[in-house]
Design a protein around this motif. Structure first.
Motif, mmCIF file in Angstrom:
data_model
loop_
_atom_site.group_PDB
_atom_site.id
_atom_site.type_symbol
_atom_site.label_atom_id
_atom_site.label_comp_id
_atom_site.label_asym_id
_atom_site.label_seq_id
_atom_site.Cartn_x
_atom_site.Cartn_y
_atom_site.Cartn_z
ATOM 1 N N VAL A 1 12.937 -25.207 25.692
ATOM 2 C CA VAL A 1 13.257 -26.183 24.649
ATOM 3 C C VAL A 1 13.086 -25.511 23.287
ATOM 4 N N ALA A 2 14.167 -25.424 22.527
ATOM 5 C CA ALA A 2 14.107 -24.829 21.199
ATOM 6 C C ALA A 2 13.357 -25.752 20.240
ATOM 7 N N ALA A 3 12.724 -25.144 19.243
ATOM 8 C CA ALA A 3 11.982 -25.928 18.252
ATOM 9 C C ALA A 3 12.895 -26.941 17.565
ATOM 10 N N TYR B 1 8.446 -26.610 12.098
ATOM 11 C CA TYR B 1 8.933 -27.913 11.663
ATOM 12 C C TYR B 1 7.744 -28.862 11.633
ATOM 13 N N LEU B 2 7.607 -29.635 10.562
ATOM 14 C CA LEU B 2 6.486 -30.558 10.433
ATOM 15 C C LEU B 2 6.994 -31.963 10.121
ATOM 16 N N ILE B 3 6.364 -32.955 10.754
ATOM 17 C CA ILE B 3 6.618 -34.373 10.473
ATOM 18 C C ILE B 3 5.247 -35.033 10.344
ATOM 19 N N ILE B 4 4.998 -35.714 9.230
ATOM 20 C CA ILE B 4 3.705 -36.383 9.060
ATOM 21 C C ILE B 4 3.935 -37.812 8.561
ATOM 22 N N ASN B 5 2.957 -38.677 8.843
ATOM 23 C CA ASN B 5 3.048 -40.036 8.318
ATOM 24 C C ASN B 5 1.671 -40.585 8.016
ATOM 25 N N TYR B 6 1.640 -41.599 7.170
ATOM 26 C CA TYR B 6 0.426 -42.382 6.983
ATOM 27 C C TYR B 6 0.814 -43.806 6.604
ATOM 28 N N SER B 7 -0.119 -44.733 6.827
ATOM 29 C CA SER B 7 0.181 -46.150 6.691
ATOM 30 C C SER B 7 0.321 -46.574 5.236
ATOM 31 N N TYR C 1 3.351 -34.197 13.652
ATOM 32 C CA TYR C 1 3.725 -33.167 14.613
ATOM 33 C C TYR C 1 3.914 -31.835 13.901
ATOM 34 N N LEU C 2 3.496 -30.780 14.576
ATOM 35 C CA LEU C 2 3.826 -29.413 14.186
ATOM 36 C C LEU C 2 4.567 -28.783 15.360
ATOM 37 N N ILE C 3 5.765 -28.292 15.085
ATOM 38 C CA ILE C 3 6.572 -27.626 16.116
ATOM 39 C C ILE C 3 6.713 -26.161 15.712
ATOM 40 N N GLN C 4 6.331 -25.273 16.614
ATOM 41 C CA GLN C 4 6.429 -23.841 16.333
ATOM 42 C C GLN C 4 7.365 -23.181 17.338
ATOM 43 N N SER C 5 8.267 -22.353 16.829
ATOM 44 C CA SER C 5 9.196 -21.627 17.693
ATOM 45 C C SER C 5 8.487 -20.445 18.335
ATOM 46 N N ASN C 6 8.681 -20.310 19.637
ATOM 47 C CA ASN C 6 8.148 -19.157 20.361
ATOM 48 C C ASN C 6 9.232 -18.125 20.641
ATOM 49 N N GLY C 7 10.409 -18.354 20.064
ATOM 50 C CA GLY C 7 11.520 -17.439 20.302
ATOM 51 C C GLY C 7 12.203 -17.706 21.626
ATOM 52 N N ALA C 8 13.422 -17.259 21.764
ATOM 53 C CA ALA C 8 14.184 -17.335 23.034
ATOM 54 C C ALA C 8 14.217 -18.747 23.605
ATOM 55 N N CYS D 1 12.134 -21.285 23.344
ATOM 56 C CA CYS D 1 10.869 -21.906 23.746
ATOM 57 C C CYS D 1 10.090 -22.325 22.496
ATOM 58 N N SER D 2 9.183 -23.270 22.672
ATOM 59 C CA SER D 2 8.442 -23.771 21.517
ATOM 60 C C SER D 2 7.094 -24.349 21.940
ATOM 61 N N THR D 3 6.253 -24.589 20.945
ATOM 62 C CA THR D 3 4.962 -25.250 21.152
ATOM 63 C C THR D 3 4.894 -26.460 20.240
ATOM 64 N N LEU D 4 4.489 -27.586 20.802
ATOM 65 C CA LEU D 4 4.380 -28.831 20.053
ATOM 66 C C LEU D 4 2.913 -29.231 19.918
ATOM 67 N N TYR D 5 2.500 -29.487 18.691
ATOM 68 C CA TYR D 5 1.182 -30.052 18.402
ATOM 69 C C TYR D 5 1.371 -31.477 17.897
ATOM 70 N N TYR D 6 0.491 -32.363 18.338
ATOM 71 C CA TYR D 6 0.453 -33.734 17.816
ATOM 72 C C TYR D 6 -0.980 -34.010 17.382
ATOM 73 N N LEU D 7 -1.149 -34.469 16.158
ATOM 74 C CA LEU D 7 -2.478 -34.773 15.640
ATOM 75 C C LEU D 7 -2.458 -36.171 15.048
ATOM 76 N N THR D 8 -3.435 -36.983 15.410
ATOM 77 C CA THR D 8 -3.509 -38.322 14.839
ATOM 78 C C THR D 8 -4.928 -38.674 14.436
ATOM 79 N N GLN D 9 -5.043 -39.241 13.256
ATOM 80 C CA GLN D 9 -6.300 -39.789 12.759
ATOM 81 C C GLN D 9 -6.009 -41.264 12.468
ATOM 82 N N MET D 10 -6.520 -42.141 13.328
ATOM 83 C CA MET D 10 -6.088 -43.528 13.317
ATOM 84 C C MET D 10 -7.269 -44.479 13.341
#
Length: 261
Positions: free
Chosen positions: A57-59, A123-129, A151-158, A160-169
Protein backbone atom coordinates in the motif's frame (compact mmCIF):
# COMPACT_ATOMS: atom_id res chain seq x y z
CA UNK A 1 -10.71 30.43 23.26
CA UNK A 2 -9.79 31.38 19.72
CA UNK A 3 -9.21 28.68 17.13
CA UNK A 4 -5.94 28.67 15.20
CA UNK A 5 -5.28 26.74 12.03
CA UNK A 6 -2.19 24.56 12.62
CA UNK A 7 1.09 25.79 11.19
CA UNK A 8 4.15 23.73 10.24
CA UNK A 9 5.41 23.67 13.84
CA UNK A 10 2.21 21.94 15.01
CA UNK A 11 2.57 19.25 12.33
CA UNK A 12 6.24 18.82 13.21
CA UNK A 13 5.42 18.41 16.90
CA UNK A 14 2.73 15.85 16.09
CA UNK A 15 5.17 13.87 13.95
CA UNK A 16 7.70 13.88 16.81
CA UNK A 17 5.06 12.48 19.20
CA UNK A 18 4.25 9.69 16.76
CA UNK A 19 7.89 8.67 16.36
CA UNK A 20 9.16 9.19 19.92
CA UNK A 21 9.12 6.20 22.33
CA UNK A 22 9.37 8.44 25.40
CA UNK A 23 6.57 8.01 27.92
CA UNK A 24 4.71 5.32 25.98
CA UNK A 25 3.89 1.86 27.37
CA UNK A 26 3.34 -0.99 24.91
CA UNK A 27 -0.06 -2.62 25.41
CA UNK A 28 -0.30 -4.77 22.28
CA UNK A 29 2.09 -6.02 19.61
CA UNK A 30 0.97 -8.66 17.15
CA UNK A 31 0.71 -9.23 13.42
CA UNK A 32 2.39 -5.97 12.44
CA UNK A 33 0.25 -3.80 14.75
CA UNK A 34 1.56 -2.09 17.89
CA UNK A 35 -0.54 -0.16 20.41
CA UNK A 36 0.89 2.09 23.11
CA UNK A 37 -0.80 3.91 26.01
CA UNK A 38 0.35 6.95 27.90
CA UNK A 39 -0.79 7.81 31.40
CA UNK A 40 -2.18 11.31 31.73
CA UNK A 41 -2.27 13.42 34.88
CA UNK A 42 -6.02 13.64 34.37
CA UNK A 43 -7.81 10.31 34.55
CA UNK A 44 -10.44 11.56 32.12
CA UNK A 45 -8.03 11.93 29.18
CA UNK A 46 -7.17 8.82 27.16
CA UNK A 47 -3.99 8.90 25.09
CA UNK A 48 -3.27 6.09 22.61
CA UNK A 49 -0.78 5.60 19.80
CA UNK A 50 -0.88 2.87 17.16
CA UNK A 51 1.32 1.76 14.28
CA UNK A 52 0.79 -0.66 11.42
CA UNK A 53 3.14 -1.57 8.59
CA UNK A 54 1.18 -1.67 5.32
CA UNK A 55 2.79 -3.90 2.72
CA UNK A 56 1.70 -3.31 -0.88
CA UNK A 57 0.00 0.00 0.00
CA UNK A 58 1.57 3.28 -1.13
CA UNK A 59 1.58 6.20 1.29
CA UNK A 60 -0.48 8.23 -1.19
CA UNK A 61 -3.21 5.55 -1.17
CA UNK A 62 -3.44 5.54 2.63
CA UNK A 63 -3.70 9.33 2.54
CA UNK A 64 -6.57 9.15 0.04
CA UNK A 65 -8.42 6.47 2.05
CA UNK A 66 -8.28 8.54 5.23
CA UNK A 67 -9.64 11.60 3.40
CA UNK A 68 -12.31 9.97 1.25
CA UNK A 69 -15.59 10.29 3.17
CA UNK A 70 -17.55 8.33 0.57
CA UNK A 71 -15.21 5.37 0.88
CA UNK A 72 -15.13 5.55 4.69
CA UNK A 73 -18.78 4.53 4.72
CA UNK A 74 -17.69 1.24 3.11
CA UNK A 75 -15.16 0.17 5.72
CA UNK A 76 -15.57 2.12 8.98
CA UNK A 77 -18.10 -0.06 10.82
CA UNK A 78 -17.64 1.93 14.06
CA UNK A 79 -18.92 5.07 12.34
CA UNK A 80 -22.56 6.07 12.72
CA UNK A 81 -22.43 9.24 10.63
CA UNK A 82 -19.95 11.72 9.20
CA UNK A 83 -20.28 14.87 7.13
CA UNK A 84 -18.31 17.97 6.21
CA UNK A 85 -19.53 21.29 7.60
CA UNK A 86 -17.37 23.83 5.80
CA UNK A 87 -14.01 24.81 4.36
CA UNK A 88 -11.58 27.07 6.22
CA UNK A 89 -8.55 27.07 3.89
CA UNK A 90 -7.14 24.96 1.07
CA UNK A 91 -5.97 22.41 3.66
CA UNK A 92 -8.36 22.82 6.59
CA UNK A 93 -12.05 22.13 7.13
CA UNK A 94 -14.62 21.44 9.85
CA UNK A 95 -16.59 18.20 10.08
CA UNK A 96 -18.83 15.99 12.19
CA UNK A 97 -18.23 12.36 13.16
CA UNK A 98 -20.20 9.99 15.42
CA UNK A 99 -19.18 6.50 16.47
CA UNK A 100 -20.47 3.45 18.29
CA UNK A 101 -19.15 2.81 21.78
CA UNK A 102 -19.01 -0.68 23.32
CA UNK A 103 -22.40 -1.58 24.80
CA UNK A 104 -23.79 -0.49 27.27
CA UNK A 105 -21.98 2.87 26.98
CA UNK A 106 -23.53 5.86 25.24
CA UNK A 107 -22.33 6.64 21.73
CA UNK A 108 -19.99 9.60 21.23
CA UNK A 109 -19.71 12.33 18.62
CA UNK A 110 -17.29 15.10 17.70
CA UNK A 111 -17.14 18.37 15.79
CA UNK A 112 -13.54 18.89 14.76
CA UNK A 113 -11.32 21.17 12.76
CA UNK A 114 -9.16 19.02 10.50
CA UNK A 115 -5.97 20.08 8.76
CA UNK A 116 -3.62 18.16 6.49
CA UNK A 117 -0.14 18.51 5.04
CA UNK A 118 1.94 16.46 2.59
CA UNK A 119 5.54 16.86 3.76
CA UNK A 120 8.21 15.24 1.60
CA UNK A 121 7.61 11.50 1.82
CA UNK A 122 5.26 11.98 4.77
CA UNK A 123 1.57 12.79 4.93
CA UNK A 124 -0.06 14.21 8.07
CA UNK A 125 -3.71 14.71 9.04
CA UNK A 126 -4.58 16.20 12.44
CA UNK A 127 -7.74 17.40 14.15
CA UNK A 128 -9.02 18.88 17.37
CA UNK A 129 -12.47 19.67 18.70
CA UNK A 130 -14.17 22.99 18.03
CA UNK A 131 -17.58 24.51 18.71
CA UNK A 132 -19.70 25.54 15.74
CA UNK A 133 -22.89 27.50 16.54
CA UNK A 134 -25.02 25.46 14.12
CA UNK A 135 -23.82 22.07 15.39
CA UNK A 136 -24.40 21.90 19.16
CA UNK A 137 -24.36 18.65 21.18
CA UNK A 138 -27.08 16.18 20.17
CA UNK A 139 -29.60 14.59 22.50
CA UNK A 140 -28.68 10.93 21.98
CA UNK A 141 -24.89 11.35 22.04
CA UNK A 142 -22.17 12.35 24.46
CA UNK A 143 -20.14 15.12 22.82
CA UNK A 144 -16.54 14.00 23.30
CA UNK A 145 -13.44 16.14 22.89
CA UNK A 146 -10.43 15.53 20.67
CA UNK A 147 -7.55 17.43 22.25
CA UNK A 148 -5.29 16.26 19.42
CA UNK A 149 -5.87 13.34 17.08
CA UNK A 150 -4.30 12.45 13.78
CA UNK A 151 -2.39 10.27 11.37
CA UNK A 152 1.20 10.17 10.20
CA UNK A 153 1.83 8.19 7.01
CA UNK A 154 5.42 7.44 6.04
CA UNK A 155 6.53 5.97 2.73
CA UNK A 156 8.75 2.92 2.95
CA UNK A 157 9.44 2.96 -0.77
CA UNK A 158 8.36 0.42 -3.41
CA UNK A 159 4.65 0.82 -2.69
CA UNK A 160 4.86 0.14 1.07
CA UNK A 161 4.12 2.44 3.98
CA UNK A 162 3.76 2.78 7.75
CA UNK A 163 0.70 4.33 9.36
CA UNK A 164 0.70 5.92 12.82
CA UNK A 165 -2.49 6.97 14.59
CA UNK A 166 -2.31 9.07 17.75
CA UNK A 167 -5.26 10.29 19.78
CA UNK A 168 -5.54 12.37 22.92
CA UNK A 169 -9.23 12.35 23.79
CA UNK A 170 -11.57 13.29 26.60
CA UNK A 171 -14.57 10.93 26.27
CA UNK A 172 -16.55 13.06 28.77
CA UNK A 173 -17.20 10.41 31.32
CA UNK A 174 -15.60 8.11 33.85
CA UNK A 175 -15.01 4.95 31.84
CA UNK A 176 -14.69 1.51 33.45
CA UNK A 177 -11.28 -0.10 33.20
CA UNK A 178 -12.58 -2.89 30.94
CA UNK A 179 -13.36 -0.30 28.25
CA UNK A 180 -9.80 1.04 28.24
CA UNK A 181 -8.45 -2.53 28.11
CA UNK A 182 -10.80 -3.57 25.33
CA UNK A 183 -9.88 -0.52 23.24
CA UNK A 184 -6.14 -1.20 23.46
CA UNK A 185 -6.38 -4.99 23.04
CA UNK A 186 -9.16 -5.37 20.47
CA UNK A 187 -10.79 -2.20 19.15
CA UNK A 188 -7.60 -0.34 18.23
CA UNK A 189 -5.78 -3.22 16.48
CA UNK A 190 -8.95 -4.15 14.61
CA UNK A 191 -9.41 -0.56 13.43
CA UNK A 192 -5.84 -0.35 12.13
CA UNK A 193 -6.22 -3.61 10.22
CA UNK A 194 -9.48 -2.37 8.73
CA UNK A 195 -7.72 0.71 7.36
CA UNK A 196 -5.00 -1.50 5.88
CA UNK A 197 -7.51 -3.86 4.24
CA UNK A 198 -9.57 -0.93 2.96
CA UNK A 199 -6.44 0.60 1.45
CA UNK A 200 -5.68 -2.58 -0.49
CA UNK A 201 -9.13 -2.39 -2.11
CA UNK A 202 -9.26 1.37 -2.60
CA UNK A 203 -7.55 1.73 -6.03
CA UNK A 204 -10.11 -0.58 -7.66
CA UNK A 205 -13.02 1.14 -5.89
CA UNK A 206 -11.79 4.63 -6.77
CA UNK A 207 -11.46 3.78 -10.46
CA UNK A 208 -15.25 3.26 -10.50
CA UNK A 209 -16.17 6.22 -8.27
CA UNK A 210 -15.12 9.68 -9.51
CA UNK A 211 -11.45 8.75 -9.98
CA UNK A 212 -10.35 12.34 -10.65
CA UNK A 213 -12.16 13.79 -7.62
CA UNK A 214 -9.69 14.38 -4.77
CA UNK A 215 -10.41 17.78 -3.20
CA UNK A 216 -7.85 17.10 -0.46
CA UNK A 217 -5.22 17.11 -3.21
CA UNK A 218 -6.87 19.62 -5.58
CA UNK A 219 -8.47 22.47 -3.56
CA UNK A 220 -10.20 23.86 -6.65
CA UNK A 221 -12.47 20.78 -6.53
CA UNK A 222 -13.70 21.63 -3.03
CA UNK A 223 -17.38 22.62 -3.15
CA UNK A 224 -17.90 23.03 0.60
CA UNK A 225 -19.25 26.37 1.83
CA UNK A 226 -16.52 28.66 3.08
CA UNK A 227 -16.59 29.42 6.80
CA UNK A 228 -14.48 31.79 8.86
CA UNK A 229 -12.26 30.66 11.72
CA UNK A 230 -13.93 33.46 13.67
CA UNK A 231 -17.15 31.42 13.72
CA UNK A 232 -15.41 28.73 15.77
CA UNK A 233 -14.21 28.45 19.34
CA UNK A 234 -12.13 25.74 20.98
CA UNK A 235 -14.16 22.92 22.50
CA UNK A 236 -12.96 21.83 25.91
CA UNK A 237 -14.58 19.35 28.21
CA UNK A 238 -15.49 21.67 31.06
CA UNK A 239 -18.40 23.14 29.09
CA UNK A 240 -19.91 19.73 28.25
CA UNK A 241 -21.95 17.11 30.09
CA UNK A 242 -19.82 14.69 32.08
CA UNK A 243 -21.37 11.28 32.75
CA UNK A 244 -20.29 8.51 35.09
CA UNK A 245 -20.19 5.16 33.29
CA UNK A 246 -17.53 3.64 35.54
CA UNK A 247 -19.99 1.08 36.90
CA UNK A 248 -21.08 -0.18 33.49
CA UNK A 249 -20.64 -3.93 33.24
CA UNK A 250 -18.92 -5.52 30.26
CA UNK A 251 -21.15 -7.56 28.01
CA UNK A 252 -19.34 -10.83 27.45
CA UNK A 253 -18.27 -11.26 23.85
CA UNK A 254 -15.83 -13.71 22.33
CA UNK A 255 -12.79 -11.96 20.85
CA UNK A 256 -11.62 -14.32 18.17
CA UNK A 257 -8.55 -14.16 16.00
CA UNK A 258 -10.91 -13.46 13.11
CA UNK A 259 -12.10 -10.31 14.85
CA UNK A 260 -8.55 -9.07 15.24
CA UNK A 261 -7.42 -9.72 11.69
Amino acid sequence: MAVQIPDDSVFSSFKDQCLSPDGWISRYSKGGVTVWCQAEESRTVQKLKMRIVCKDVAAETLYDVLHDTSYRRKWDTNMIDTYDIGRLTANADVGYYSWKCPSPLKNRDFVTMRSWLPLGNDYLIINYSVKHPQHPPKKDYVRAVSLLTGYLIQSNGAGCSTLYYLTQMDPRGSLPKWVVNRVSQFVAPKAMRKIYKASLKYPDWKRKHSPALKPWMFPEQNSLPSISVGELTLQRGDSLENIDESGAAEEKTHHSEDEET
